[in-house]
Design an enzyme around this catalytic site. Sequence first.
Site, PDB file in Angstrom:
ATOM      1  N   GLU A   1      48.978  27.792  45.185  1.00  0.00           N
ATOM      2  CA  GLU A   1      48.940  27.141  43.869  1.00  0.00           C
ATOM      3  C   GLU A   1      50.285  27.287  43.154  1.00  0.00           C
ATOM      4  O   GLU A   1      50.694  28.382  42.779  1.00  0.00           O
ATOM      5  CB  GLU A   1      47.837  27.759  43.011  1.00  0.00           C
ATOM      6  CG  GLU A   1      46.457  27.701  43.644  1.00  0.00           C
ATOM      7  CD  GLU A   1      45.416  28.494  42.872  1.00  0.00           C
ATOM      8  OE1 GLU A   1      45.767  29.100  41.845  1.00  0.00           O
ATOM      9  OE2 GLU A   1      44.258  28.535  43.315  1.00  0.00           O
ATOM     10  N   HIS A  41      44.673  36.734  42.331  1.00  0.00           N
ATOM     11  CA  HIS A  41      45.179  36.386  40.998  1.00  0.00           C
ATOM     12  C   HIS A  41      44.004  36.076  40.082  1.00  0.00           C
ATOM     13  O   HIS A  41      42.860  35.930  40.522  1.00  0.00           O
ATOM     14  CB  HIS A  41      46.159  35.219  41.053  1.00  0.00           C
ATOM     15  CG  HIS A  41      45.627  33.984  41.726  1.00  0.00           C
ATOM     16  ND1 HIS A  41      45.470  33.884  43.093  1.00  0.00           N
ATOM     17  CD2 HIS A  41      45.225  32.786  41.223  1.00  0.00           C
ATOM     18  CE1 HIS A  41      45.002  32.685  43.404  1.00  0.00           C
ATOM     19  NE2 HIS A  41      44.829  32.010  42.280  1.00  0.00           N
ATOM     20  N   HIS A  98      50.925  31.311  42.978  1.00  0.00           N
ATOM     21  CA  HIS A  98      49.922  32.193  43.562  1.00  0.00           C
ATOM     22  C   HIS A  98      49.664  31.681  44.968  1.00  0.00           C
ATOM     23  O   HIS A  98      49.045  30.636  45.159  1.00  0.00           O
ATOM     24  CB  HIS A  98      48.656  32.201  42.705  1.00  0.00           C
ATOM     25  CG  HIS A  98      48.913  32.662  41.305  1.00  0.00           C
ATOM     26  ND1 HIS A  98      48.871  31.821  40.220  1.00  0.00           N
ATOM     27  CD2 HIS A  98      49.261  33.885  40.829  1.00  0.00           C
ATOM     28  CE1 HIS A  98      49.162  32.504  39.126  1.00  0.00           C
ATOM     29  NE2 HIS A  98      49.404  33.757  39.476  1.00  0.00           N
ATOM     30  N   HIS A 110      40.234  35.423  41.855  1.00  0.00           N
ATOM     31  CA  HIS A 110      39.940  34.855  43.164  1.00  0.00           C
ATOM     32  C   HIS A 110      41.129  34.986  44.113  1.00  0.00           C
ATOM     33  O   HIS A 110      42.264  35.252  43.700  1.00  0.00           O
ATOM     34  CB  HIS A 110      39.499  33.388  43.050  1.00  0.00           C
ATOM     35  CG  HIS A 110      40.539  32.452  42.508  1.00  0.00           C
ATOM     36  ND1 HIS A 110      40.999  32.493  41.220  1.00  0.00           N
ATOM     37  CD2 HIS A 110      41.196  31.427  43.093  1.00  0.00           C
ATOM     38  CE1 HIS A 110      41.891  31.545  41.022  1.00  0.00           C
ATOM     39  NE2 HIS A 110      42.042  30.885  42.137  1.00  0.00           N
ATOM     40  N   HIS A 128      31.345  28.800  35.673  1.00  0.00           N
ATOM     41  CA  HIS A 128      32.662  28.174  35.613  1.00  0.00           C
ATOM     42  C   HIS A 128      32.856  27.372  36.893  1.00  0.00           C
ATOM     43  O   HIS A 128      32.802  27.922  37.986  1.00  0.00           O
ATOM     44  CB  HIS A 128      33.740  29.273  35.500  1.00  0.00           C
ATOM     45  CG  HIS A 128      35.121  28.761  35.271  1.00  0.00           C
ATOM     46  ND1 HIS A 128      35.721  28.768  34.036  1.00  0.00           N
ATOM     47  CD2 HIS A 128      36.023  28.226  36.113  1.00  0.00           C
ATOM     48  CE1 HIS A 128      36.938  28.280  34.126  1.00  0.00           C
ATOM     49  NE2 HIS A 128      37.151  27.935  35.376  1.00  0.00           N
TER      50      HIS A 128
END
Length: 440
Positions: free
Chosen positions: A344, A374, A368, A338, A295
């Site tokens: 964010e 999160h 976050h 992460h 990803h």
Amino acid sequence: MDQVTQATVTSGYQTGFGNGFETEALPGALPVGQNSPQRCAYGLYAEQLSGSPFTAPKAANQRSWLYRIRPTVASWGDFRPLDLPLWRTAPGGDPLLPPSPLRWDPIPLPDQAQDFVQGVRSITTAGDAGSGTGIAAHVYLATQSMADAYFYNADAEMLFVPQLGSLRLRTEFGVIDIAPAEIAVIPRGVKFLVELATGPARGYLLENYGSPLCLPERGPIGANCLANPRDFLTPVAAYEDRDAPCRLIVKWGGAFWQAEIGHSPLDVVAWHGNYAPYKYDLRRFSPVGPVLFDHADPSIFTVLTSASETPGTANVDCVIFPERWMVAEHTFRPPWYHMNIMSEFMGLIYGAYDAKPQGFVPGGISLHNTMLPHGPDREAFEGASNADLKPHKLAGTMAFMFETRFPQRVTSYAAALPQLQPSYRNYGATLAKHFNPARA
């Protein structure tokens, strides 16, 4: 004279990002070969609007020449304070909430009449507007158009993200129409008003105190994909020749001021330069991603970025998560768990977000913050861990993220909202333990 030219009610655009544009609403209004002739055509005034220091490097130098009926100084009056207590500017003085993930349901539209300026509600602030660093993230809740009132922001560049309802931004450079899945950027110092094109409107608003938003470097991606310059649209000249009582509202130094003036300040008949408002359709973003396994980092979805003095570290990135195909093999496809040096602020324009299929709905907000953990909730984790990994398309979705290097402070208004979901801060506690040392 009390006349509004027909040009102000029709939209037209020029394509390209950061180009040296030129446009005129009357033939011959633009001078040829110079910027400030002794006498401008049609009795206009020449005025330069600079978005960078005069001596900035060529690639970063931003300015436009405007040829207008009156110079901006003629629109000045006796300013008095305007009370807008829910529109905050960094650094915010509100108390910090406990270090936890935060999420809000959509904030409902009010019953009372309020225009765009009255309807801005600050959710977070970060950095320091006075030092030219950081951001503020807001929602706007508007139930009526601005009437005989014009606004400009001396503190920040403004990025609009409509979520409900369409807006018409009538700027001194021309007219911009935006609807959900489109964004618009108004540079600092540009005068405009906001009209509601389809009734009450709700959306997200970014104030960028740092360097102007620009296209990110593509690096190994090369010359194509992501946001392509040709898909950005800048308005053609359209002016108001209107003598009537109006208000000019200015945001300066974190405070708001208003003055009575006798004419419309949207009186630019022609302009040329590279400092101008623009719009972009997020559905034209060309995403890239892993085609075999793993990803990729969310930075591959950056639409616009504001650089900081630290290479590779953004003052703020505007990132989207649009429709796209998921094809990676033997891979946990949603965003992984992460902790991030960046903070964010996320919003959902429409559809569902794959890492949070429940509870994060269109019009909602999540935050976050810096170095707080999160990732997917239990439903998303279990579903993705056990899914049949055939290629499938994430369709009908559009989420975005304002990501900044600064911690974001939640305002007292946002902390007290009934839409703040109290259970979200502990969503990770529902994740099941799967550890079994006897099974690889």
